[in-house]
Design a protein around this motif. Structure first.
Motif, PDB file in Angstrom:
ATOM      1  N   GLU A 176       0.810  -1.225   0.000  1.00 23.84           N
ATOM      2  CA  GLU A 176       0.000   0.000   0.000  1.00 23.84           C
ATOM      3  C   GLU A 176       0.843   1.276   0.000  1.00 23.84           C
ATOM      4  O   GLU A 176       0.662   2.150  -0.849  1.00 23.84           O
ATOM      5  CB  GLU A 176      -0.911  -0.016   1.230  1.00 23.84           C
ATOM      6  N   LYS A 177       1.819   1.340   0.893  1.00 21.76           N
ATOM      7  CA  LYS A 177       2.574   2.599   1.064  1.00 21.76           C
ATOM      8  C   LYS A 177       3.300   2.959  -0.235  1.00 21.76           C
ATOM      9  O   LYS A 177       3.189   4.077  -0.749  1.00 21.76           O
ATOM     10  CB  LYS A 177       3.570   2.420   2.234  1.00 21.76           C
ATOM     11  N   LYS A 178       3.992   2.013  -0.804  1.00 21.94           N
ATOM     12  CA  LYS A 178       4.757   2.236  -2.045  1.00 21.94           C
ATOM     13  C   LYS A 178       3.787   2.583  -3.189  1.00 21.94           C
ATOM     14  O   LYS A 178       4.072   3.468  -4.001  1.00 21.94           O
ATOM     15  CB  LYS A 178       5.569   0.978  -2.341  1.00 21.94           C
ATOM     16  N   SER A 179       2.629   1.912  -3.214  1.00 22.03           N
ATOM     17  CA  SER A 179       1.661   2.190  -4.298  1.00 22.03           C
ATOM     18  C   SER A 179       1.192   3.633  -4.228  1.00 22.03           C
ATOM     19  O   SER A 179       1.078   4.315  -5.255  1.00 22.03           O
ATOM     20  CB  SER A 179       0.451   1.262  -4.191  1.00 22.03           C
ATOM     21  N   LYS A 180       0.964   4.103  -2.976  1.00 25.11           N
ATOM     22  CA  LYS A 180       0.465   5.483  -2.836  1.00 25.11           C
ATOM     23  C   LYS A 180       1.505   6.475  -3.340  1.00 25.11           C
ATOM     24  O   LYS A 180       1.186   7.558  -3.812  1.00 25.11           O
ATOM     25  CB  LYS A 180       0.130   5.775  -1.366  1.00 25.11           C
ATOM     26  N   ALA A 181       2.771   6.066  -3.306  1.00 26.67           N
ATOM     27  CA  ALA A 181       3.855   6.965  -3.749  1.00 26.67           C
ATOM     28  C   ALA A 181       4.079   6.874  -5.257  1.00 26.67           C
ATOM     29  O   ALA A 181       4.864   7.635  -5.824  1.00 26.67           O
ATOM     30  CB  ALA A 181       5.154   6.605  -3.022  1.00 26.67           C
ATOM     31  N   ASP A 190      -4.247   3.264  -5.599  1.00 26.80           N
ATOM     32  CA  ASP A 190      -3.810   2.998  -4.215  1.00 26.80           C
ATOM     33  C   ASP A 190      -4.057   1.555  -3.780  1.00 26.80           C
ATOM     34  O   ASP A 190      -3.300   0.995  -3.001  1.00 26.80           O
ATOM     35  CB  ASP A 190      -4.547   3.946  -3.238  1.00 26.80           C
ATOM     36  N   GLU A 191      -5.135   0.963  -4.283  1.00 25.41           N
ATOM     37  CA  GLU A 191      -5.503  -0.402  -3.840  1.00 25.41           C
ATOM     38  C   GLU A 191      -5.136  -1.467  -4.874  1.00 25.41           C
ATOM     39  O   GLU A 191      -5.350  -2.653  -4.661  1.00 25.41           O
ATOM     40  CB  GLU A 191      -7.030  -0.467  -3.597  1.00 25.41           C
ATOM     41  N   TYR A 196      -2.456  -2.731  -5.833  1.00 26.25           N
ATOM     42  CA  TYR A 196      -1.397  -3.719  -5.551  1.00 26.25           C
ATOM     43  C   TYR A 196      -2.017  -5.077  -5.220  1.00 26.25           C
ATOM     44  O   TYR A 196      -1.400  -6.113  -5.329  1.00 26.25           O
ATOM     45  CB  TYR A 196      -0.515  -3.218  -4.397  1.00 26.25           C
TER      46      TYR A 196
END
Ligand code: TA6
Length: 293
Positions: free
Chosen positions: A239-244, A250-251, A253
């Protein structure tokens, strides 16, 4: 057909209705569908279709460098270049074109490429779709009588899954890996299968040539067979890396897993006139899950 910015795509079909699409942009497979038209590769809903960047999804080709451990851009330049259709290449192997629909693409260095990577290579890529729906990518990279050179390589394969939390990877048990999340330190896989509950970014080195990716919900297994590709990259950004990342939801992944046939730990070295072949075959088979899975 045309892809995201009017660059040609070739569509391969088999008699049963399976299909694959290959873009001349990057030689990137952008779609692989089974005979029911189900898409088997992940493509981000926020993919940016703007050259020279590669589209997030499908199978970008990482060459001549994997990752950013070198002087070139991340994953090298091959995925950011326009390839040519190669109707001159001799058949790779007699059995390669039995009943398969295929396309041959060619990448040669431009003046710009030679400035940043002064090696005279010829890269021939054959993408073929078999009558049983299997997708095969065969790369032949030749040193065209230049000085010796080395490269690392990966078929950066985004498989579509229903829910990453229900995915298991079998075939990499007890294999050593370099962990990209801790300074590429070397560890040994202890588990009976790889499952996912957080970001994972590893290069399994000298791995077996058959790897299974089980999608519990869809009750199907991707079987990855590789030749000339000793390593296997397994990556999920979580999640964190996807948001970046701007080019993935965001979801999203949760609907992807990258399992890449690769040659990374020991780069491939070619003397003048030598040729390397790296082959990846993707199949999907129904998987009967026993209860304990
Ligand atoms: O291991 C796979 C990896 O190197 C990850 O670290 C991540 O960077 C991924 O490739 C995607 O790279 P890209 O340049 O396509 O965003």
């Amino acid at each position: 057909t045309k892809d995201w910015n009017g660059i040609d795509q070739v569509v391969l079909r088999n008699p049963q209705g399976a299909s694959a699409r290959v873009s001349l942009h990057g030689g990137q497979v952008t779609s692989w569908r089974n005979e029911h038209g189900e898409e088997l590769l992940f493509t981000s809903s926020k993919a940016i279709f703007k050259p020279p960047k590669a589209m997030r999804g499908g199978i970008p080709i990482c060459f001549p460098q994997f990752g950013n451990c070198g002087s070139l851009e991340q994953h090298g330049f091959a995925r950011n270049k326009i390839w040519a259709i190669d109707d001159s290449s001799p058949p790779l192997l007699p059995n390669d074109s039995d009943g398969k629909s295929f396309i041959d693409l060619l990448l040669k260095p431009s003046e710009e490429d030679l400035r940043c990577w002064p090696n005279s290579f010829e890269f021939r890529l054959r993408v073929s779709l078999a009558t049983d729906g299997d997708l095969t990518l065969t790369s032949r990279i030749r040193n065209v009588n230049g000085k010796p050179f080395s490269f690392s390589f990966a078929y950066h394969t985004y498989l579509s899954v229903s829910d990453i939390c229900e995915v298991r990877i079998e075939g990499l048990e007890t294999v050593d890996y370099l962990d990209n999340l801790c300074r590429r330190e070397r560890f040994t896989e202890q588990g009976d299968a790889i499952t996912f509950e957080t970001e994972l970014d590893r290069v399994y080195v000298s791995s077996p040539n058959v790897i299974a990716v089980l999608d519990h919900e869809k009750k199907r297994t991707y079987v990855i067979r590789k030749e000339g590709l000793p390593d296997a990259v397994v990556w999920n950004p979580w999640e964190k890396k996807s948001k970046a990342m701007v080019d993935i939801g965001d979801e999203e992944y949760k609907q992807m897993i990258c399992v890449d046939g690769a040659a990374i730990e020991k780069p491939v070295s070619l003397k003048p006139g030598e040729e390397w072949t790296g082959r990846l075959q993707l199949s999907v088979v129904p998987s009967s899950f026993c209860s304990e899975h």
